[in-house]
Design an enzyme around this catalytic site. Sequence first.
Site, mmCIF file in Angstrom:
data_model
loop_
_atom_site.group_PDB
_atom_site.id
_atom_site.type_symbol
_atom_site.label_atom_id
_atom_site.label_comp_id
_atom_site.label_asym_id
_atom_site.label_seq_id
_atom_site.Cartn_x
_atom_site.Cartn_y
_atom_site.Cartn_z
ATOM 1 C CB THR A 385 -0.785 0.065 1.170
ATOM 2 O OG1 THR A 385 -1.746 -1.360 1.005
ATOM 3 C CG2 THR A 385 -2.237 1.233 1.187
ATOM 4 C CB SER A 457 -5.385 -2.116 8.202
ATOM 5 O OG SER A 457 -5.847 -3.494 8.228
ATOM 6 N N GLY A 478 -0.450 -3.031 5.781
ATOM 7 C CA GLY A 478 -1.842 -4.404 5.785
ATOM 8 C C GLY A 478 -1.900 -3.890 7.726
HETATM 9 N N1 GLY Z 1 -4.708 -4.162 1.620
HETATM 10 C C1 GLY Z 1 -4.488 -3.706 2.560
HETATM 11 C C2 GLY Z 1 -5.877 -3.095 3.450
HETATM 12 O O1 GLY Z 1 -5.963 -2.022 2.482
HETATM 13 O O2 GLY Z 1 -5.677 -2.466 4.579
#
Ligand code: GLY
Length: 573
Positions: A385, A457, A478
């Site tokens: 992310t 998250s 994450g």
């Molecule tokens: N893909 C990680 C999140 O959205 O938490």
Amino acid sequence: MFQKNSFLFIVAFLFISNCISAQKFFKTHHEINPYHFEIVKGKLFENAAVTSAHPLASMVGVAIMQDGGNAFDAAISVQFSLAVVHPAAGNIGGGGFMLARTNNGKLIGIDFREAAPSKASKNMYLDDKGDAITAKSLDGPLASGIPGSVAGMFSAHENALLPMAQLLEPAIELAEFGFVLTEREAKSLNSENADLLKYSSAPSAYTLKSNWKKGDTLIQPELAATLKRIQQNGLAGFYEGLTADYIVKEMAHGAGIISKTDLKNYQPKFRKPIEFDYKNHHVISFAPPSSGGILLAQMMKMIAPFDIAKMGYNTPASVNLMVESQRRAYADRAEHMGDPDFWKVPTRTLISDEYAKNRMQDYTPGVAGNSKATQAGQIKESEETTHFSVIDKQGNMVAITTTLNGSYGNRTVVAGAGFILNNEMDDFSVKPGVPNMFGALGGEANAIQPGKRMLSSMTPTLLTVNNQPYLTIGSPGGTTIPNQVYEGLVNLIDHKMNLQQAIDGSRFHHQWIPDVIAVESDFPDATLAILKAQGYTYTKRGNYGRMDGIRILPSGKREAVGDKRGDDSVAGY
Ligand code: GLY
């Protein structure tokens, strides 16, 4: 020899002049050189600042503000630029959240999270015996949710000042004429080479070489063409026409299920942010379908009655208390949180003072809790992310966290369109009791349904003090994200660190299940020894997260900081 060298020089000169003459943005912004740039970790700026995962993206954002744009213009340009210069996480094939506060105090929360395709179903990642086939939600086209990033940027554009075409231009030029790779990006492309080839129907710009080196130029002509289609046709340039054709064709390679109708129907949503107070600071963060804002509110409220400053930074006492708040909040995440359009999330209760107090009733200082004993509260009412932050001269604050989920998402590059798709479907609970790639559990609240958004998250967060803009912060990672932001804010507010110290500080993470504290390798051993004696289990792991933030100092200066952990870099003026 002389003649050969002269010839090469003339060819190189003509190539560079041709590139420059075809470029509109970089031709007028000589201060940004895509072939030579530096990483700047922390700096004070008089007027405005950007901090992001890549120096070029940060510099682009600043140039856009100097060209008359505000923080929203800058953020849109940074987002598209990251899709080019940070392909592991920056994206147009993923989704995310934008949280903003305008200089007159209006809050804007845009949810451009991916959605499950219309053909998705609850058991789509289970085999005949009902066992989860984890790879199916992680690798290849079937792992992808409907991308939201492009639609999200068009929603954000309602608050911008410059035409969208102008904001896309830097990204187009970076894709068309290339930029040089940092060592980190080169290594990361090399490590994904085999998977990018395996999960895509055709080789791509990323797999042109398998031994990328620092200083190599990455050129992405197909991505440039896709960005140009968006520049020319707006949303339809991505969600319809040739780009949609390419996406649907790529689905066939790997049983993917995103249809043209899914793409055309995708809509970003506005979400009312989560707001709460913590020790003279007003905290604003993202609401479901992110769990980030609720977790942050829960954990900070659970520790608010305690004198954390007196306990000390990363001491057994403060880590014991904070881990117990993490355990309790993450237990609630697994049970109560999901897409609010499909599941009644008891937000009001979860973030109430009363609930936080009750959850901590069984906390005993100096003693490790137990995740078997700590279940979700009973409520009656029902890596990869990337984060970036912008604050402009007028005091508009924008925090965007966006994601492909795993590094390079599902490792599927859409042939012809040159961008990577997400593997966000893994953020759903594919089966109760089966952990996702972050080890997170979930149940009915986060089960797969067509059109539903998977629980996130991501925690883009803003702070005000006395109703004045103060801070914008967030991070990738994450399920570790809410804890990173939590610890960063405690470092800043309770331990009175400056922003660089608060961001760079050694991290610890507990998420209820597994019942273990994951600490970064430089976490103090003396604290770990006492935590072990208190009954905790811990594991040491590498660094995680790349937290980026900007703070407005009492002088009005912008203190911009990029995490020591990545290529993250700040720019401003
Ligand atoms: N893909 C990680 C999140 O959205 O938490």
